[in-house]
Design a protein around this motif. Structure first.
Motif, PDB file in Angstrom:
ATOM      1  N   ARG A 188       0.972   9.553   7.565  1.00  0.00           N
ATOM      2  CA  ARG A 188       1.545  10.888   7.332  1.00  0.00           C
ATOM      3  C   ARG A 188       2.623  11.254   8.362  1.00  0.00           C
ATOM      4  O   ARG A 188       3.377  12.193   8.158  1.00  0.00           O
ATOM      5  CB  ARG A 188       0.439  11.942   7.362  1.00  0.00           C
ATOM      6  CG  ARG A 188      -0.473  11.887   6.162  1.00  0.00           C
ATOM      7  CD  ARG A 188      -1.509  13.012   6.209  1.00  0.00           C
ATOM      8  NE  ARG A 188      -2.394  12.940   5.084  1.00  0.00           N
ATOM      9  CZ  ARG A 188      -3.676  12.558   5.142  1.00  0.00           C
ATOM     10  NH1 ARG A 188      -4.221  12.236   6.306  1.00  0.00           N
ATOM     11  NH2 ARG A 188      -4.412  12.501   4.055  1.00  0.00           N
ATOM     12  N   HIS A 189       2.669  10.536   9.479  1.00  0.00           N
ATOM     13  CA  HIS A 189       3.590  10.876  10.566  1.00  0.00           C
ATOM     14  C   HIS A 189       4.730   9.884  10.760  1.00  0.00           C
ATOM     15  O   HIS A 189       5.562  10.092  11.642  1.00  0.00           O
ATOM     16  CB  HIS A 189       2.811  10.993  11.888  1.00  0.00           C
ATOM     17  CG  HIS A 189       1.964  12.207  11.973  1.00  0.00           C
ATOM     18  ND1 HIS A 189       0.657  12.234  11.540  1.00  0.00           N
ATOM     19  CD2 HIS A 189       2.231  13.458  12.411  1.00  0.00           C
ATOM     20  CE1 HIS A 189       0.161  13.437  11.729  1.00  0.00           C
ATOM     21  NE2 HIS A 189       1.099  14.203  12.254  1.00  0.00           N
ATOM     22  N   ILE A 190       4.769   8.812  10.008  1.00  0.00           N
ATOM     23  CA  ILE A 190       5.853   7.846  10.203  1.00  0.00           C
ATOM     24  C   ILE A 190       6.927   8.046   9.142  1.00  0.00           C
ATOM     25  O   ILE A 190       6.660   8.510   8.040  1.00  0.00           O
ATOM     26  CB  ILE A 190       5.355   6.384  10.258  1.00  0.00           C
ATOM     27  CG1 ILE A 190       4.588   5.988   9.007  1.00  0.00           C
ATOM     28  CG2 ILE A 190       4.519   6.169  11.508  1.00  0.00           C
ATOM     29  CD1 ILE A 190       4.150   4.537   8.997  1.00  0.00           C
ATOM     30  N   GLN A 191       8.142   7.680   9.508  1.00  0.00           N
ATOM     31  CA  GLN A 191       9.293   7.993   8.669  1.00  0.00           C
ATOM     32  C   GLN A 191       9.546   7.019   7.540  1.00  0.00           C
ATOM     33  O   GLN A 191      10.276   7.344   6.599  1.00  0.00           O
ATOM     34  CB  GLN A 191      10.545   8.114   9.538  1.00  0.00           C
ATOM     35  CG  GLN A 191      10.897   6.834  10.260  1.00  0.00           C
ATOM     36  CD  GLN A 191      11.912   7.055  11.349  1.00  0.00           C
ATOM     37  OE1 GLN A 191      11.959   8.105  11.967  1.00  0.00           O
ATOM     38  NE2 GLN A 191      12.743   6.074  11.593  1.00  0.00           N
TER      39      GLN A 191
ATOM     40  N   TYR B 281       1.002   6.244  -2.598  1.00  0.00           N
ATOM     41  CA  TYR B 281       0.478   4.905  -2.911  1.00  0.00           C
ATOM     42  C   TYR B 281      -0.384   4.381  -1.764  1.00  0.00           C
ATOM     43  O   TYR B 281      -1.489   3.876  -1.978  1.00  0.00           O
ATOM     44  CB  TYR B 281       1.647   3.951  -3.189  1.00  0.00           C
ATOM     45  CG  TYR B 281       1.206   2.528  -3.425  1.00  0.00           C
ATOM     46  CD1 TYR B 281       0.736   2.128  -4.667  1.00  0.00           C
ATOM     47  CD2 TYR B 281       1.257   1.589  -2.396  1.00  0.00           C
ATOM     48  CE1 TYR B 281       0.321   0.818  -4.880  1.00  0.00           C
ATOM     49  CE2 TYR B 281       0.854   0.289  -2.596  1.00  0.00           C
ATOM     50  CZ  TYR B 281       0.380  -0.098  -3.844  1.00  0.00           C
ATOM     51  OH  TYR B 281      -0.042  -1.393  -4.036  1.00  0.00           O
ATOM     52  N   ASN B 282       0.128   4.508  -0.533  1.00  0.00           N
ATOM     53  CA  ASN B 282      -0.622   4.009   0.623  1.00  0.00           C
ATOM     54  C   ASN B 282      -1.921   4.779   0.843  1.00  0.00           C
ATOM     55  O   ASN B 282      -2.950   4.190   1.164  1.00  0.00           O
ATOM     56  CB  ASN B 282       0.248   4.041   1.882  1.00  0.00           C
ATOM     57  CG  ASN B 282       1.133   2.822   1.991  1.00  0.00           C
ATOM     58  OD1 ASN B 282       0.878   1.798   1.369  1.00  0.00           O
ATOM     59  ND2 ASN B 282       2.181   2.927   2.774  1.00  0.00           N
TER      60      ASN B 282
ATOM     61  N   GLU C  26       4.060  -1.694   3.809  1.00  0.00           N
ATOM     62  CA  GLU C  26       3.013  -2.284   2.981  1.00  0.00           C
ATOM     63  C   GLU C  26       1.768  -2.269   3.863  1.00  0.00           C
ATOM     64  O   GLU C  26       1.863  -2.489   5.076  1.00  0.00           O
ATOM     65  CB  GLU C  26       3.349  -3.725   2.595  1.00  0.00           C
ATOM     66  CG  GLU C  26       4.540  -3.861   1.677  1.00  0.00           C
ATOM     67  CD  GLU C  26       4.205  -3.551   0.231  1.00  0.00           C
ATOM     68  OE1 GLU C  26       3.013  -3.558  -0.149  1.00  0.00           O
ATOM     69  OE2 GLU C  26       5.157  -3.292  -0.527  1.00  0.00           O
ATOM     70  N   ILE C  27       0.593  -2.000   3.304  1.00  0.00           N
ATOM     71  CA  ILE C  27      -0.628  -1.990   4.110  1.00  0.00           C
ATOM     72  C   ILE C  27      -1.652  -2.951   3.519  1.00  0.00           C
ATOM     73  O   ILE C  27      -1.719  -3.136   2.297  1.00  0.00           O
ATOM     74  CB  ILE C  27      -1.232  -0.576   4.251  1.00  0.00           C
ATOM     75  CG1 ILE C  27      -1.588   0.019   2.893  1.00  0.00           C
ATOM     76  CG2 ILE C  27      -0.299   0.332   5.019  1.00  0.00           C
ATOM     77  CD1 ILE C  27      -2.383   1.305   2.984  1.00  0.00           C
ATOM     78  N   PHE C  28      -2.441  -3.557   4.415  1.00  0.00           N
ATOM     79  CA  PHE C  28      -3.437  -4.534   4.016  1.00  0.00           C
ATOM     80  C   PHE C  28      -4.669  -4.411   4.905  1.00  0.00           C
ATOM     81  O   PHE C  28      -4.534  -4.227   6.116  1.00  0.00           O
ATOM     82  CB  PHE C  28      -2.885  -5.965   4.156  1.00  0.00           C
ATOM     83  CG  PHE C  28      -1.618  -6.185   3.394  1.00  0.00           C
ATOM     84  CD1 PHE C  28      -1.656  -6.490   2.042  1.00  0.00           C
ATOM     85  CD2 PHE C  28      -0.387  -6.068   4.013  1.00  0.00           C
ATOM     86  CE1 PHE C  28      -0.485  -6.685   1.325  1.00  0.00           C
ATOM     87  CE2 PHE C  28       0.790  -6.265   3.314  1.00  0.00           C
ATOM     88  CZ  PHE C  28       0.743  -6.573   1.956  1.00  0.00           C
ATOM     89  N   PRO C  29      -5.856  -4.555   4.326  1.00  0.00           N
ATOM     90  CA  PRO C  29      -7.061  -4.638   5.159  1.00  0.00           C
ATOM     91  C   PRO C  29      -7.141  -6.034   5.775  1.00  0.00           C
ATOM     92  O   PRO C  29      -6.668  -7.011   5.182  1.00  0.00           O
ATOM     93  CB  PRO C  29      -8.190  -4.422   4.148  1.00  0.00           C
ATOM     94  CG  PRO C  29      -7.635  -4.957   2.860  1.00  0.00           C
ATOM     95  CD  PRO C  29      -6.153  -4.656   2.904  1.00  0.00           C
ATOM     96  N   VAL C  30      -7.705  -6.116   6.957  1.00  0.00           N
ATOM     97  CA  VAL C  30      -7.851  -7.400   7.650  1.00  0.00           C
ATOM     98  C   VAL C  30      -9.341  -7.636   7.891  1.00  0.00           C
ATOM     99  O   VAL C  30     -10.064  -6.716   8.294  1.00  0.00           O
ATOM    100  CB  VAL C  30      -7.066  -7.403   8.983  1.00  0.00           C
ATOM    101  CG1 VAL C  30      -7.226  -8.726   9.711  1.00  0.00           C
ATOM    102  CG2 VAL C  30      -5.597  -7.096   8.730  1.00  0.00           C
ATOM    103  N   ALA C  31      -9.788  -8.845   7.652  1.00  0.00           N
ATOM    104  CA  ALA C  31     -11.211  -9.180   7.751  1.00  0.00           C
ATOM    105  C   ALA C  31     -11.791  -8.936   9.141  1.00  0.00           C
ATOM    106  O   ALA C  31     -13.002  -8.778   9.286  1.00  0.00           O
ATOM    107  CB  ALA C  31     -11.439 -10.629   7.337  1.00  0.00           C
TER     108      ALA C  31
END
Length: 120
Positions: A42-45, A6-7, A49-54
């Motif tokens: 790919r390397h974190i356990q 998803y991410n 949630e991820i978001f773009p920042v302006a």
């Protein structure tokens, strides 16, 4: 629960951002930051949630109840903000971490997950 797939799909959509993607005047997120974010994910356990920042970075968020960890990824550094409430003890921190390679940043994020997020 957020998955790696998803991410990664969400990041792939961010490669398509044009100027003003935020409804105002934000420039597209630099490719280098998007590539870095994909490598870190790919390397974190535990997936955030991820978001773009302006401002041109990517924000990773972990949240449960009143506990919150926010990590903003830049090309060669990160900014960290955390609120941790355990029982009656609570604290917030903001810090800046400059990294040299993908392993150092992923290891740092994994340490935060192990020490704080998994306990929430």
């Amino acid at each position: 629960m957020v998955t790696l797939e998803y991410n990664l799909n969400k990041i792939n959509e961010m490669y398509k951002f044009k100027e003003g993607w935020d409804g105002y005047y934000a420039d597209p997120i630099p490719k280098k930051i998007l590539d870095l974010t994909k490598d870190i994910l790919r390397h974190i356990q535990m997936q955030p949630e991820i978001f773009p920042v302006a401002t041109g970075c990517i924000q990773l968020e972990y949240e449960k109840g009143n506990n919150y960890l926010e990590i903003e990824l830049y090309e060669d550094s990160l900014s960290l903000f955390m609120i941790n409430e355990k029982g009656r003890d609570s604290f917030s921190i903001k810090s800046y971490y400059k990294f040299r390679e993908i392993d150092s940043i992923a290891n740092y994020i994994n340490l935060l997950i192990e020490e704080y997020v998994e306990e929430w």
